[in-house]
Design a protein around this motif. Structure first.
Motif, PDB file in Angstrom:
ATOM      1  N   VAL A  89      40.836  43.118  49.097  1.00 17.33           N
ATOM      2  CA  VAL A  89      39.867  43.085  48.003  1.00 17.33           C
ATOM      3  C   VAL A  89      39.199  41.705  47.952  1.00 17.33           C
ATOM      4  N   GLY A  90      37.886  41.682  48.040  1.00 22.13           N
ATOM      5  CA  GLY A  90      37.153  40.413  48.010  1.00 22.13           C
ATOM      6  C   GLY A  90      36.935  39.805  49.376  1.00 22.13           C
ATOM      7  N   GLY A  91      37.542  40.394  50.409  1.00 21.86           N
ATOM      8  CA  GLY A  91      37.337  39.916  51.765  1.00 21.86           C
ATOM      9  C   GLY A  91      37.905  38.524  52.023  1.00 21.86           C
ATOM     10  N   LEU A  92      37.534  37.969  53.165  1.00 23.19           N
ATOM     11  CA  LEU A  92      38.030  36.646  53.539  1.00 23.19           C
ATOM     12  C   LEU A  92      37.465  35.547  52.644  1.00 23.19           C
ATOM     13  N   GLU A  93      36.328  35.822  52.006  1.00 22.19           N
ATOM     14  CA  GLU A  93      35.780  34.830  51.075  1.00 22.19           C
ATOM     15  C   GLU A  93      36.744  34.609  49.914  1.00 22.19           C
ATOM     16  N   ALA A  94      37.319  35.708  49.386  1.00 15.72           N
ATOM     17  CA  ALA A  94      38.294  35.591  48.300  1.00 15.72           C
ATOM     18  C   ALA A  94      39.557  34.888  48.786  1.00 15.72           C
ATOM     19  N   ARG A  95      39.962  35.200  50.016  1.00 19.68           N
ATOM     20  CA  ARG A  95      41.156  34.547  50.551  1.00 19.68           C
ATOM     21  C   ARG A  95      40.941  33.035  50.678  1.00 19.68           C
ATOM     22  N   ALA A  96      39.767  32.629  51.116  1.00 19.32           N
ATOM     23  CA  ALA A  96      39.490  31.201  51.246  1.00 19.32           C
ATOM     24  C   ALA A  96      39.590  30.494  49.898  1.00 19.32           C
ATOM     25  N   LYS A  97      39.107  31.141  48.849  1.00 16.06           N
ATOM     26  CA  LYS A  97      39.236  30.561  47.504  1.00 16.06           C
ATOM     27  C   LYS A  97      40.702  30.487  47.090  1.00 16.06           C
ATOM     28  N   ASP A  98      41.469  31.538  47.416  1.00 12.78           N
ATOM     29  CA  ASP A  98      42.907  31.540  47.109  1.00 12.78           C
ATOM     30  C   ASP A  98      43.607  30.348  47.751  1.00 12.78           C
ATOM     31  N   GLU A  99      43.176  30.006  48.947  1.00  5.45           N
ATOM     32  CA  GLU A  99      43.819  28.931  49.689  1.00  5.45           C
ATOM     33  C   GLU A  99      43.377  27.547  49.214  1.00  5.45           C
ATOM     34  N   ARG A 100      42.191  27.475  48.637  1.00  2.27           N
ATOM     35  CA  ARG A 100      41.654  26.166  48.260  1.00  2.27           C
ATOM     36  C   ARG A 100      41.957  25.756  46.819  1.00  2.27           C
ATOM     37  N   PHE A 101      41.865  26.683  45.852  1.00  5.63           N
ATOM     38  CA  PHE A 101      41.902  26.221  44.467  1.00  5.63           C
ATOM     39  C   PHE A 101      43.223  25.587  44.055  1.00  5.63           C
ATOM     40  N   PRO A 102      44.392  26.000  44.595  1.00  7.81           N
ATOM     41  CA  PRO A 102      45.622  25.326  44.172  1.00  7.81           C
ATOM     42  C   PRO A 102      45.749  23.884  44.673  1.00  7.81           C
ATOM     43  N   LEU A 103      45.033  23.548  45.751  1.00 10.06           N
ATOM     44  CA  LEU A 103      45.209  22.237  46.375  1.00 10.06           C
ATOM     45  C   LEU A 103      44.846  21.091  45.442  1.00 10.06           C
ATOM     46  N   LYS A 104      43.873  21.297  44.554  1.00  8.77           N
ATOM     47  CA  LYS A 104      43.462  20.222  43.648  1.00  8.77           C
ATOM     48  C   LYS A 104      44.557  19.889  42.635  1.00  8.77           C
ATOM     49  N   TYR A 105      45.552  20.799  42.511  1.00  6.74           N
ATOM     50  CA  TYR A 105      46.688  20.549  41.617  1.00  6.74           C
ATOM     51  C   TYR A 105      47.942  20.160  42.409  1.00  6.74           C
ATOM     52  N   ASP A 106      47.736  19.817  43.691  1.00  7.89           N
ATOM     53  CA  ASP A 106      48.849  19.482  44.595  1.00  7.89           C
ATOM     54  C   ASP A 106      49.835  20.629  44.721  1.00  7.89           C
ATOM     55  N   VAL A 107      49.306  21.835  44.780  1.00  3.84           N
ATOM     56  CA  VAL A 107      50.114  23.046  44.960  1.00  3.84           C
ATOM     57  C   VAL A 107      49.622  23.747  46.217  1.00  3.84           C
ATOM     58  N   ILE A 108      50.552  24.292  46.986  1.00  3.41           N
ATOM     59  CA  ILE A 108      50.213  24.990  48.225  1.00  3.41           C
ATOM     60  C   ILE A 108      49.307  26.186  47.930  1.00  3.41           C
ATOM     61  N   GLY A 109      48.258  26.327  48.748  1.00  2.00           N
ATOM     62  CA  GLY A 109      47.369  27.477  48.662  1.00  2.00           C
ATOM     63  C   GLY A 109      47.609  28.379  49.855  1.00  2.00           C
ATOM     64  N   GLN A 110      48.033  29.620  49.589  1.00  2.00           N
ATOM     65  CA  GLN A 110      48.411  30.503  50.697  1.00  2.00           C
ATOM     66  C   GLN A 110      48.084  31.944  50.343  1.00  2.00           C
ATOM     67  N   GLU A 111      47.882  32.754  51.360  1.00  2.00           N
ATOM     68  CA  GLU A 111      47.403  34.124  51.167  1.00  2.00           C
ATOM     69  C   GLU A 111      48.376  35.019  50.397  1.00  2.00           C
ATOM     70  N   THR A 112      49.674  34.855  50.606  1.00  2.00           N
ATOM     71  CA  THR A 112      50.622  35.826  50.052  1.00  2.00           C
ATOM     72  C   THR A 112      51.650  35.236  49.096  1.00  2.00           C
ATOM     73  N   THR A 113      51.691  33.927  48.964  1.00  2.00           N
ATOM     74  CA  THR A 113      52.662  33.326  48.055  1.00  2.00           C
ATOM     75  C   THR A 113      51.978  32.265  47.197  1.00  2.00           C
ATOM     76  N   GLY A 114      52.675  31.809  46.166  1.00  2.00           N
ATOM     77  CA  GLY A 114      52.109  30.800  45.280  1.00  2.00           C
ATOM     78  C   GLY A 114      50.915  31.341  44.507  1.00  2.00           C
ATOM     79  N   PRO A 115      50.104  30.457  43.907  1.00  2.00           N
ATOM     80  CA  PRO A 115      48.959  30.901  43.115  1.00  2.00           C
ATOM     81  C   PRO A 115      47.961  31.748  43.905  1.00  2.00           C
ATOM     82  N   GLY A 116      47.762  31.415  45.181  1.00  2.00           N
ATOM     83  CA  GLY A 116      46.836  32.195  46.004  1.00  2.00           C
ATOM     84  C   GLY A 116      47.317  33.613  46.221  1.00  2.00           C
ATOM     85  N   GLY A 117      48.591  33.758  46.528  1.00  2.00           N
ATOM     86  CA  GLY A 117      49.167  35.093  46.692  1.00  2.00           C
ATOM     87  C   GLY A 117      49.136  35.885  45.399  1.00  2.00           C
TER      88      GLY A 117
END
Length: 438
Positions: A89-117
């Motif tokens: 859902v949302g394609g790879l564009e959504a996945r890229a956002k999932d991977e990027r937005f946690p980084l500004k809080y020093d949190v891992i951004g990943q496709e299936t775990t953490g805030p991105g998952g």
């Protein structure tokens, strides 16, 4: 043998040649007469490209399988015997956002775990609930084989909130077994690998080679990161002292929990202007090249370049599972299934990843001879404390459960950070989160 109808939802995926190849290879044991490749209107171009490749593949193999391409999900599902889900859902564009937005809080951004998952789960589970409504109406006896990530959470949602026969699947256990065989220089058929845990957080308790326990021997010769990693995870060597002390082997995804500082550093470097981009951004380039290859009318087989996409052994896992169910093989496969007391220190109704007996009834988890050691169980329980409210939040649109899920995740350092992450997650994904009231 009766003819089988297979429906693949997310049929325009670059992975589709994998599953088509799998059905071709098993033509003698699976009488597939029809495969419906389904996608949404926005994915029609990719569906046509990959679907035409699929048609060329079956024609070259001289197998009598009709490939249908459609955006009409309900029509495709009608009277299906097996439904395979592999959508994003949302394609790879959504996945890229999932991977990027946690980084500004020093949190891992990943496709299936953490805030991105978590973001991916919140987008995906409502769509899966709609699919399940259609399955119950149009093909109530079908098995749903779910490959859609995060596979464990999606499978748990289906099993808790519907009565569709759903088995979750992941290529990681197959990948690990193949790696073990390569390391030991033996045939994979000679190994029995005992898995227990969660999807992308599964532990190997023991590895047997023709009945001999070779777990510690395997740990002893696991010397580099490449042998025990995946395409989408930076290769980093495991600490041998840690593995020897524990006596269990972690999945590649455990790096996110056991090497969080190094992984976060790697992700920030990749996401920086000087880096190669997040994994989604790298995959997007790979997919662009793949679909250019798929367009070639002379291409009539799965291209080797697909291995760079990270889906190794996908067809092996999916089609062999379908064959084991259809042919009542009573084989052992590693799948995502309802716990039912298999891992005693987890909720009975949650979904785990475990060696299961596969037959016409579906998947029956094999009782653990010995429980996971507490040192290995701890991270599993911590992640399940996130997954349970995450699933409920996704299905019911419950913001309180969403907050608890985010705060519970072991990769999120504080409640304060959890609140900020959730606010940004909602803002980025609000168009896909209609279950919540904003």
């Amino acid at each position: 043998m009766s003819k089988l109808k297979i429906t693949v939802i997310g049929g325009g995926s670059s992975y589709t040649p994998e599953i088509i190849e799998g059905f071709i290879k098993r033509r003698e044991e699976l009488p597939v007469s029809e495969i419906n490749l389904v996608d949404i209107e926005a994915g029609r171009e990719k569906l046509e490209i990959v679907g035409n490749l699929a048609k060329r593949m079956v024609k070259k193999a001289e197998v009598d399988i009709k490939i249908n391409l459609t955006t009409d999900r309900r029509e495709a599902l009608k009277d299906s015997d097996f439904v395979v889900t592999q959508f994003r859902v949302g394609g790879l564009e959504a996945r890229a956002k999932d991977e990027r937005f946690p980084l500004k809080y020093d949190v891992i951004g990943q496709e299936t775990t953490g805030p991105g998952g978590f973001a991916k789960a919140l987008r995906t589970i409502p769509v899966m609930m709609d699919i399940c409504k259609d399955i119950k109406e149009l093909c109530p006896n079908a098995f749903l084989i779910n490959f859609t990530n995060p596979s464990g959470l999606v499978t748990e949602a289906v099993n808790k909130f519907t009565d569709v026969k759903c088995i979750g699947l992941c290529n990681v256990p197959v990948h690990m077994k193949m790696n073990f065989a390569e390391i030991l220089e033996v045939s994979p058929e000679d190994l029995y690998v005992d898995f227990a845990g969660l999807n992308h957080l599964v532990w190997v308790k023991n590895v047997w080679l023709k009945g001999e326990d070779v777990t510690m021997k395997l740990i002893d010769i696991m010397t580099d990161g490449e042998t025990m990693s995946m395409k989408n995870i930076p290769p980093m060597p495991w600490d041998r002292d840690y593995l020897k002390a524990l006596g269990c082997i972690p999945s590649p995804y455990h790096r996110y929990y056991l090497m969080s500082d190094k992984l976060l550093e790697e992700e920030k470097k990749a996401a920086s202007p000087e880096g190669d981009g997040t994994r989604a951004e790298v995959v997007k380039k790979v997919e662009t090249r793949l679909f250019e290859l798929y367009k070639d009318e002379e291409l009539k087989e799965k291209p080797k370049e697909l291995e760079k996409r990270g889906g190794a052994y996908y067809s092996e896992a999916a089609v062999s599972l379908i064959s084991a169910i259809y042919n009542d093989k009573k084989e052992v496969h590693v799948v995502n299934v309802v716990n039912n007391g298999t891992i005693k220190d987890l909720p009975a109704d949650c979904v785990i990843e475990r060696n299961c007996l596969i037959d016409r009834r579906g998947a029956t988890p094999i009782t653990l001879k010995e429980e996971l050691p507490i040192e290995a169980l701890g991270v599993v329980q911590a992640v399940k404390a996130y997954e349970v409210p995450a699933v409920e939040a996704a299905v019911k649109g419950d913001k309180d459960k969403a907050f608890l899920a985010m705060a519970n995740h072991p990769l999120v350092p504080s409640v304060e950070v959890a609140k900020k992450l959730l606010e940004e997650l909602f803002e980025i994904n609000k168009d896909h989160l209609k279950q919540f009231k904003f």
